[in-house]
Design a protein around this motif. Structure first.
Motif, PDB file in Angstrom:
ATOM      1  N   MET A  26      63.209  54.210  -0.796  1.00 19.12           N
ATOM      2  CA  MET A  26      62.465  53.008  -0.394  1.00 19.12           C
ATOM      3  C   MET A  26      62.681  52.684   1.084  1.00 19.12           C
ATOM      4  O   MET A  26      61.739  52.274   1.776  1.00 19.12           O
ATOM      5  N   TRP A  27      63.940  52.854   1.539  1.00 19.64           N
ATOM      6  CA  TRP A  27      64.177  52.649   2.974  1.00 19.64           C
ATOM      7  C   TRP A  27      63.384  53.666   3.793  1.00 19.64           C
ATOM      8  O   TRP A  27      62.825  53.340   4.851  1.00 19.64           O
ATOM      9  N   PHE A  28      63.328  54.913   3.334  1.00 15.63           N
ATOM     10  CA  PHE A  28      62.543  55.922   4.044  1.00 15.63           C
ATOM     11  C   PHE A  28      61.052  55.572   4.032  1.00 15.63           C
ATOM     12  O   PHE A  28      60.347  55.789   5.018  1.00 15.63           O
ATOM     13  N   LEU A  29      60.569  55.053   2.910  1.00 11.40           N
ATOM     14  CA  LEU A  29      59.150  54.670   2.840  1.00 11.40           C
ATOM     15  C   LEU A  29      58.859  53.512   3.792  1.00 11.40           C
ATOM     16  O   LEU A  29      57.800  53.460   4.421  1.00 11.40           O
ATOM     17  N   TYR A  30      59.810  52.600   3.894  1.00 12.25           N
ATOM     18  CA  TYR A  30      59.665  51.506   4.864  1.00 12.25           C
ATOM     19  C   TYR A  30      59.638  52.065   6.286  1.00 12.25           C
ATOM     20  O   TYR A  30      58.792  51.697   7.113  1.00 12.25           O
ATOM     21  N   GLU A  31      60.546  53.010   6.560  1.00 13.32           N
ATOM     22  CA  GLU A  31      60.588  53.621   7.895  1.00 13.32           C
ATOM     23  C   GLU A  31      59.275  54.355   8.203  1.00 13.32           C
ATOM     24  O   GLU A  31      58.755  54.296   9.323  1.00 13.32           O
ATOM     25  N   ALA A  32      58.748  55.042   7.202  1.00 10.03           N
ATOM     26  CA  ALA A  32      57.554  55.857   7.405  1.00 10.03           C
ATOM     27  C   ALA A  32      56.281  55.028   7.574  1.00 10.03           C
ATOM     28  O   ALA A  32      55.383  55.400   8.321  1.00 10.03           O
ATOM     29  N   GLY A  78      56.239  51.231   7.740  1.00  6.99           N
ATOM     30  CA  GLY A  78      56.347  49.898   8.319  1.00  6.99           C
ATOM     31  C   GLY A  78      55.913  48.796   7.366  1.00  6.99           C
ATOM     32  O   GLY A  78      55.861  47.622   7.749  1.00  6.99           O
ATOM     33  N   ASN A  79      55.635  49.155   6.114  1.00  4.09           N
ATOM     34  CA  ASN A  79      55.162  48.177   5.125  1.00  4.09           C
ATOM     35  C   ASN A  79      56.347  47.340   4.616  1.00  4.09           C
ATOM     36  O   ASN A  79      57.305  47.876   4.060  1.00  4.09           O
ATOM     37  N   GLU A  80      56.256  46.023   4.806  1.00  3.89           N
ATOM     38  CA  GLU A  80      57.355  45.118   4.423  1.00  3.89           C
ATOM     39  C   GLU A  80      57.648  45.165   2.923  1.00  3.89           C
ATOM     40  O   GLU A  80      58.759  44.839   2.499  1.00  3.89           O
ATOM     41  N   LYS A  81      56.665  45.543   2.125  1.00  6.87           N
ATOM     42  CA  LYS A  81      56.880  45.657   0.673  1.00  6.87           C
ATOM     43  C   LYS A  81      58.061  46.573   0.374  1.00  6.87           C
ATOM     44  O   LYS A  81      58.921  46.264  -0.453  1.00  6.87           O
ATOM     45  N   TRP A  82      58.118  47.714   1.085  1.00  7.09           N
ATOM     46  CA  TRP A  82      59.193  48.667   0.830  1.00  7.09           C
ATOM     47  C   TRP A  82      60.535  48.125   1.300  1.00  7.09           C
ATOM     48  O   TRP A  82      61.568  48.374   0.680  1.00  7.09           O
ATOM     49  N   LYS A  83      60.529  47.377   2.388  1.00  4.67           N
ATOM     50  CA  LYS A  83      61.770  46.761   2.882  1.00  4.67           C
ATOM     51  C   LYS A  83      62.328  45.785   1.844  1.00  4.67           C
ATOM     52  O   LYS A  83      63.537  45.770   1.565  1.00  4.67           O
ATOM     53  N   THR A  84      61.461  44.972   1.277  1.00  3.37           N
ATOM     54  CA  THR A  84      61.882  43.993   0.255  1.00  3.37           C
ATOM     55  C   THR A  84      62.469  44.697  -0.958  1.00  3.37           C
ATOM     56  O   THR A  84      63.532  44.319  -1.463  1.00  3.37           O
ATOM     57  N   GLU A  85      61.767  45.737  -1.420  1.00  2.22           N
ATOM     58  CA  GLU A  85      62.253  46.479  -2.594  1.00  2.22           C
ATOM     59  C   GLU A  85      63.552  47.219  -2.274  1.00  2.22           C
ATOM     60  O   GLU A  85      64.477  47.253  -3.099  1.00  2.22           O
ATOM     61  N   ALA A  86      63.624  47.820  -1.092  1.00  4.28           N
ATOM     62  CA  ALA A  86      64.828  48.558  -0.701  1.00  4.28           C
ATOM     63  C   ALA A  86      66.042  47.627  -0.650  1.00  4.28           C
ATOM     64  O   ALA A  86      67.128  47.980  -1.107  1.00  4.28           O
ATOM     65  N   ASP A  87      65.847  46.447  -0.093  1.00  2.24           N
ATOM     66  CA  ASP A  87      66.931  45.467  -0.031  1.00  2.24           C
ATOM     67  C   ASP A  87      67.378  45.079  -1.439  1.00  2.24           C
ATOM     68  O   ASP A  87      68.573  45.051  -1.743  1.00  2.24           O
ATOM     69  N   LYS A  88      66.413  44.834  -2.307  1.00  2.00           N
ATOM     70  CA  LYS A  88      66.736  44.394  -3.676  1.00  2.00           C
ATOM     71  C   LYS A  88      67.562  45.446  -4.411  1.00  2.00           C
ATOM     72  O   LYS A  88      68.605  45.136  -4.998  1.00  2.00           O
ATOM     73  N   PHE A  89      67.113  46.689  -4.345  1.00  2.00           N
ATOM     74  CA  PHE A  89      67.809  47.733  -5.090  1.00  2.00           C
ATOM     75  C   PHE A  89      69.126  48.133  -4.429  1.00  2.00           C
ATOM     76  O   PHE A  89      70.080  48.501  -5.116  1.00  2.00           O
TER      77      PHE A  89
END
Length: 310
Positions: A1-7, A9-20
């Protein structure tokens, strides 16, 4: 999820990555149950800190590095992998190379320099004891915890004690490449080249290994997409440290071909919680055979991001 956020820039992935990631917080304060803390914490909170600079993440990483260090036996020179199943001594598995990055990171970001020393000693001891004369890796080495003497090499997830388990060799290639990055000691780079060579030379034509290079029923054996993803990512990094232009080109070309093959024939085409199909976790135990496995997806995404950067 962090990689998907990096790739993306979608905040959705940042939120999910933080949660998990936060579900893993107890690992930073509990007693160490096994060596996998580097995988669990640096791959989650480590990527989170790299991408956000969140100091809360940093504190969790530093605490966990100290926890991992409690498994180090100075008489042996390695971190114990499975304290709950000693297998007749102090056991260390090749996978443990991947956890050293947590110690290197912590030593550079406010942690004790002893963490760096532990990581280097573990890598040196593994280089000395974990590989056969042909540079293929054992899965497990059992040491005498009092004298530090090597008792025997064996397997847990490979085909036999004498076989080359694909993911084990992959962990070694990735691990020693990373140790060279962190230490710049040429002996680790030389060793990474040697263990990469034997892996590459034994691959089938599609560059995706069978779960064990010595499995008895090849080509009617399961493949291991996870090993391919790990090695693809490792080769992309190893290529950046390689001065020989022919070898550099080989690493880059084969890494790309591995990623193309995974993307063509191993990606899930249907609704699935995973990206890659056809990994093999623990075939001797009948566990995770021809499955999706989280670390296959992780190193696949890491390799794609490394390729993009290159």
């Amino acid at each position: 999820m962090w990689f998907l956020y990096e790739a993306t820039g979608n905040e959705k992935w940042k939120t999910e990555a933080d949660k998990f990631s936060r579900f893993l917080t107890p690992l930073s304060v509990n007693k160490a149950n096994d060596h996998d803390l580097g995988f669990q914490i640096l791959n989650s909170f480590g990527n989170g800190f790299r991408l956000t600079g969140n100091n809360e993440y940093k504190q969790i990483i530093l605490k966990t590095a100290d926890t991992l260090a409690t498994l180090f036996n100075p008489k042996v020179g390695t971190i114990q992998s499975w304290p709950y199943n000693k297998m007749g001594g102090h056991n260390t598995i090749i996978d443990n190379m991947m956890n050293l990055e947590l110690l290197f990171w912590a030593s550079k970001n406010g942690g004790s320099h002893k963490l760096y020393e532990i990581a280097v000693r573990h890598a040196e001891t593994t280089m000395q004891n974990h590989f056969r004369s042909d540079f293929t890796s054992y899965h497990v080495i059992i040491y005498n915890p009092e004298t530090g003497k090597k008792i025997k090499g064996q397997t847990a997830q490979g085909y036999s004690d004498k076989s080359m388990w694909a993911r084990g060799q992959a962990w070694g290639i990735y691990g020693f490449t990373m140790v060279y990055r962190e230490t710049k000691d040429p002996k680790f780079l030389d060793f990474a080249h040697k263990i990469a060579r034997v892996y590459l030379d034994k691959l089938p034509a599609d560059l995706i290994p069978y779960w064990d290079f010595n499995a008895p029923n090849i080509p009617n054996e399961p493949k291991d997409a996870s090993a391919a993803a790990i090695v693809a990512s490792a080769l992309l990094e190893l290529s950046t440290f390689t001065e020989n232009p022919t070898l550099k080109k080989e690493y880059e070309t084969k890494a790309v071909l591995m990623l193309k093959e995974l993307s063509r024939n191993y990606l899930s085409k249907e609704a699935n919680s995973a990206l890659l199909l056809h990994s093999t976790g623990h075939k001797p135990a009948g566990s995770e055979i021809d499955c999706s496995i989280v670390y296959a997806d992780y190193y696949y995404l890491e390799a794609l991001l490394r390729l993009k950067e290159l």
